[in-house]
Design an enzyme around this catalytic site. Structure first.
Site, mmCIF file in Angstrom:
data_model
loop_
_atom_site.group_PDB
_atom_site.id
_atom_site.type_symbol
_atom_site.label_atom_id
_atom_site.label_comp_id
_atom_site.label_asym_id
_atom_site.label_seq_id
_atom_site.Cartn_x
_atom_site.Cartn_y
_atom_site.Cartn_z
ATOM 1 C CG ASP A 69 -34.834 60.287 58.306
ATOM 2 O OD1 ASP A 69 -34.066 59.665 57.546
ATOM 3 O OD2 ASP A 69 -36.036 60.492 58.056
ATOM 4 C CE LYS A 82 -36.810 55.592 53.536
ATOM 5 N NZ LYS A 82 -37.362 56.943 53.648
ATOM 6 C CD GLN A 90 -40.584 58.697 52.943
ATOM 7 O OE1 GLN A 90 -40.031 57.751 53.480
ATOM 8 N NE2 GLN A 90 -39.944 59.503 52.114
#
Ligand code: NAP
Length: 295
Positions: A121, A54, A98
């Site tokens: 997200d 990422k 994460q």
């Protein structure tokens, strides 16, 4: 029939190229640089790979990125304090924590602490709710990637029988919601199967588009699909190591057998995977535009 292979690698490359141009233009016209913060708690090797990818993709596209590697022993209060600082930081438009988090930290407490405007997200309940009513600012990355793969491969979604295997909050439920909306690139008839489904094959054999997110190798075999189906395999299963020590990855679909019946199919790796990170970048650019009042 041998299936057309739907390449996520290629579609992701095209979208990244578009994003790169948009990011350059935002800088030139508005002096705006989208910023993404990634937060990794602990040293899980798979999570390190994901966060690394990422960060690398952000840099390649011209997104400002900050990475926080936090020790596994960190307290929930310390992590919440980090989120609070990132929520207030004007350089940061998107925050990605994460998952999974260490056991002593309550995942939902952390995800709910992220400002919904920076929730790239799409996991905050505000954004989940907005998706449900067709008003989403940020579509969750993997399901959005699946929709884009279908659209950009010229697959007709409108009116299609879509069958989904799996009802997780990150894949199954949101992709069902996305494809159900009365919108372009959606408007499908959607069925969601899970371990409580009585006769899975009855449903999968009806599917024009079959989306598999079960997390089980060979959950879908050739006898479970009809001729001409389009198959999107979301699964990532590590089934061993090569002699060189690299993980051997397979999806949830018996690829070799199913591709002989399908019209189109995604491979693993190189299917949905590359789309997920790309959609995160797209959401970060959108978050920056929202913050700057451009949309
Ligand atoms: P998950 O949370 O484990 O959920 C799996 C779902 O599949 C559950 O709803 C489960 O039903 C259902 N299921 C399991 N076996 C089944 C079967 N034989 N038939 C029908 N349904 C079955 O998994 P997830 O997070 O959604 O992930 C699914 C897979 O996608 C995993 O392999 C994951 O690694 C992969 N993934 C890939 C990406 C990517 O970017 N490529 C992103 C996310 C996930 P119950 O609810 O009844 O238990």
């Amino acid at each position: 029939m041998t299936a057309k292979i739907i390449s996520g690698t290629e579609t992701a490359r095209q979208i990244r190229e578009e994003l790169k141009q948009e990011i350059a233009s935002l800088k030139e016209k508005h002096n705006l640089v989208p910023g993404l913060a990634t937060v990794l708690v602990g040293a899980d090797p798979a999570s390190q790979v994901y966060v690394g990818a990422k960060e690398k993709t952000s840099k390649e596209l011209g997104i400002y990125s900050e990475r926080y590697d936090i020790p596994a022993e960190t307290t929930q209060a310390e992590l919440l304090a980090r989120i609070d600082r990132l929520n207030k930081d004007p350089k940061i438009h998107g925050i990605l924590v994460q998952l999974p988090l260490p056991k002593h930290i309550k995942e939902t407490d952390i995800l709910y602490a992220i400002d919904p405007k920076k929730d790239v997200d799409g996991f905050h309940p505000v954004n989940v709710g907005k998706l449900m009513i067709g008003e989403a600012d940020y579509l969750p990355c993997t399901p959005h990637g699946i929709q884009q793969l279908l659209i950009r491969s010229g697959i007709e979604i409108d009116g299609a029988e879509v069958v989904i295997l799996g009802r997780s909050n990150i894949v199954g439920k949101p992709i069902a919601n996305i494809l159900l909306q009365k919108k372009e690139g959606a408007n499908a008839t959607v069925t969601v199967c899970h371990t409580g489904t009585r006769d899975i094959k009855f449903h999968t054999r009806r599917a024009d588009i079959l989306i598999v997110a079960a997390g089980r190798p060979k959950a879908v075999t050739a006898d479970m699909v009809k001729e001409g189906v389009v198959v999107i395999d979301v699964g990532v299963n590590r089934i061993g190591k090569t002699p060189e020590g690299k993980s051997i990855l397979v999806g949830d679909v018996d690829f070799e057998a199913v591709k002989e019946k399908a019209k189109a199919i995604t491979p693993v790796p190189g299917g949905v995977g590359p789309m997920t990170i790309t959609m995160l970048m797209l959401n970060t650019v959108k978050a920056a535009k929202i913050a700057a009042g451009l949309i």
